[in-house]
Motif scaffolding. Structure first.
Motif, PDB file in Angstrom:
ATOM      1  N   UNK A  49      22.372  60.871  29.362  1.00 50.27           N
ATOM      2  CA  UNK A  49      23.645  61.320  29.632  1.00 50.27           C
ATOM      3  C   UNK A  49      24.424  61.686  28.277  1.00 50.27           C
ATOM      4  N   UNK A  50      23.975  62.698  27.590  1.00 48.19           N
ATOM      5  CA  UNK A  50      24.630  63.263  26.223  1.00 48.19           C
ATOM      6  C   UNK A  50      25.090  64.700  26.587  1.00 48.19           C
ATOM      7  N   UNK A  51      25.411  65.205  27.731  1.00 49.90           N
ATOM      8  CA  UNK A  51      25.651  66.495  27.758  1.00 49.90           C
ATOM      9  C   UNK A  51      27.261  66.848  27.461  1.00 49.90           C
ATOM     10  N   UNK A  52      27.549  68.115  27.374  1.00 52.17           N
ATOM     11  CA  UNK A  52      29.165  68.412  26.898  1.00 52.17           C
ATOM     12  C   UNK A  52      30.056  67.380  27.732  1.00 52.17           C
ATOM     13  N   UNK A  53      29.647  67.611  29.077  1.00 54.01           N
ATOM     14  CA  UNK A  53      30.711  66.961  30.020  1.00 54.01           C
ATOM     15  C   UNK A  53      30.608  65.222  29.557  1.00 54.01           C
ATOM     16  N   UNK A  54      29.529  64.667  29.279  1.00 50.30           N
ATOM     17  CA  UNK A  54      29.639  63.313  28.903  1.00 50.30           C
ATOM     18  C   UNK A  54      30.036  63.065  27.859  1.00 50.30           C
ATOM     19  N   UNK A  55      30.014  63.997  26.714  1.00 49.47           N
ATOM     20  CA  UNK A  55      30.866  63.754  25.497  1.00 49.47           C
ATOM     21  C   UNK A  55      32.465  63.839  25.660  1.00 49.47           C
ATOM     22  N   UNK A  56      32.717  64.977  26.374  1.00 51.15           N
ATOM     23  CA  UNK A  56      34.091  64.823  26.869  1.00 51.15           C
ATOM     24  C   UNK A  56      34.790  63.678  27.655  1.00 51.15           C
ATOM     25  N   UNK A  57      33.858  63.168  28.583  1.00 47.41           N
ATOM     26  CA  UNK A  57      34.350  61.962  29.359  1.00 47.41           C
ATOM     27  C   UNK A  57      34.648  60.872  28.405  1.00 47.41           C
ATOM     28  N   UNK A  58      33.728  60.660  27.492  1.00 50.33           N
ATOM     29  CA  UNK A  58      33.854  59.214  26.582  1.00 50.33           C
ATOM     30  C   UNK A  58      34.931  59.640  25.631  1.00 50.33           C
ATOM     31  N   UNK A  59      35.083  60.793  25.010  1.00 53.77           N
ATOM     32  CA  UNK A  59      35.748  61.122  24.097  1.00 53.77           C
ATOM     33  C   UNK A  59      37.253  60.878  24.698  1.00 53.77           C
ATOM     34  N   UNK A  60      37.506  61.434  25.841  1.00 48.49           N
ATOM     35  CA  UNK A  60      38.870  61.365  26.415  1.00 48.49           C
ATOM     36  C   UNK A  60      39.254  60.001  27.079  1.00 48.49           C
ATOM     37  N   UNK A  61      38.326  59.429  27.395  1.00 47.21           N
ATOM     38  CA  UNK A  61      38.569  57.813  27.736  1.00 47.21           C
ATOM     39  C   UNK A  61      39.103  56.942  26.753  1.00 47.21           C
ATOM     40  N   UNK A  62      38.256  57.339  25.363  1.00 48.34           N
ATOM     41  CA  UNK A  62      38.671  56.709  24.389  1.00 48.34           C
ATOM     42  C   UNK A  62      40.158  57.278  23.762  1.00 48.34           C
ATOM     43  N   UNK A  63      40.304  58.342  24.064  1.00 50.76           N
ATOM     44  CA  UNK A  63      41.744  58.840  23.408  1.00 50.76           C
ATOM     45  C   UNK A  63      42.902  58.134  24.622  1.00 50.76           C
ATOM     46  N   UNK A  64      42.302  57.920  25.764  1.00 52.44           N
ATOM     47  CA  UNK A  64      43.383  57.393  26.933  1.00 52.44           C
ATOM     48  C   UNK A  64      43.586  55.923  26.281  1.00 52.44           C
ATOM     49  N   UNK A  65      42.669  55.355  25.821  1.00 51.25           N
ATOM     50  CA  UNK A  65      42.757  53.923  25.287  1.00 51.25           C
ATOM     51  C   UNK A  65      43.504  53.851  23.906  1.00 51.25           C
ATOM     52  N   UNK A  66      43.960  55.017  23.451  1.00 51.34           N
ATOM     53  CA  UNK A  66      45.022  54.858  22.209  1.00 51.34           C
ATOM     54  C   UNK A  66      44.003  55.266  20.886  1.00 51.34           C
ATOM     55  N   UNK A  67      42.720  55.671  20.981  1.00 51.55           N
ATOM     56  CA  UNK A  67      41.796  55.879  19.884  1.00 51.55           C
ATOM     57  C   UNK A  67      41.926  57.444  19.422  1.00 51.55           C
ATOM     58  N   UNK A  68      41.895  57.516  17.970  1.00 51.86           N
ATOM     59  CA  UNK A  68      41.787  59.059  17.717  1.00 51.86           C
ATOM     60  C   UNK A  68      40.208  59.328  17.937  1.00 51.86           C
ATOM     61  N   UNK A  69      39.901  60.456  18.296  1.00 49.49           N
ATOM     62  CA  UNK A  69      38.379  60.712  18.359  1.00 49.49           C
ATOM     63  C   UNK A  69      37.918  61.880  17.680  1.00 49.49           C
TER      64      UNK A  69
END
Length: 79
Positions: A49-69
Motif C-alpha cells: 500500500x504505497x500508492x499516491x492515495x496511500x501516501x495522501x491518506x497517511x499524510x492527511x491523517x498525521x496532519x489531522x493529528x497535529x503534525x507537519x508532514x
C-alpha cells in the motif's frame, strides 16, 4: 514533523523527525494502519500500500493529528 514517502526497500515509510513526534495517538494510528517500527531506519514502514492515495491518506491523517508532514509519491533518490 514526519516524512511520508514510498521506498523500494521498505514500502511506505512514515519517518518522524524525532521521538517527540511519536505520541500514543500517532503510534496507535500507524500500528492500526498496518505500520511497524523499523529500528534499522528509525521509521514506521508498511510493505504494502504505497500508492499516491496511500501516501495522501497517511499524510492527511498525521496532519489531522497535529503534525507537519512532508510527503512525496516517488521514492527518494539514494544519496
Amino acid at each position: 514533523m514526519f516524512l511520508v514517502v514510498p521506498d523500494p526497500a521498505h514500502g511506505l515509510v512514515a519517518a518522524p523527525e524525532s521521538s517527540d513526534d511519536l505520541t500514543p495517538e500517532i503510534e496507535g494510528f500507524l500500528t492500526s494502519d498496518g505500520f511497524d517500527w523499523n529500528r534499522e531506519i528509525d521509521a514506521y514502514t508498511r510493505p504494502t500500500g504505497h500508492s499516491p492515495d496511500d501516501v495522501d491518506h497517511t499524510a492527511d491523517t498525521l496532519r489531522g493529528l497535529g503534525q507537519y508532514v512532508f510527503s512525496g509519491y516517488r521514492p527518494l533518490p539514494k544519496a
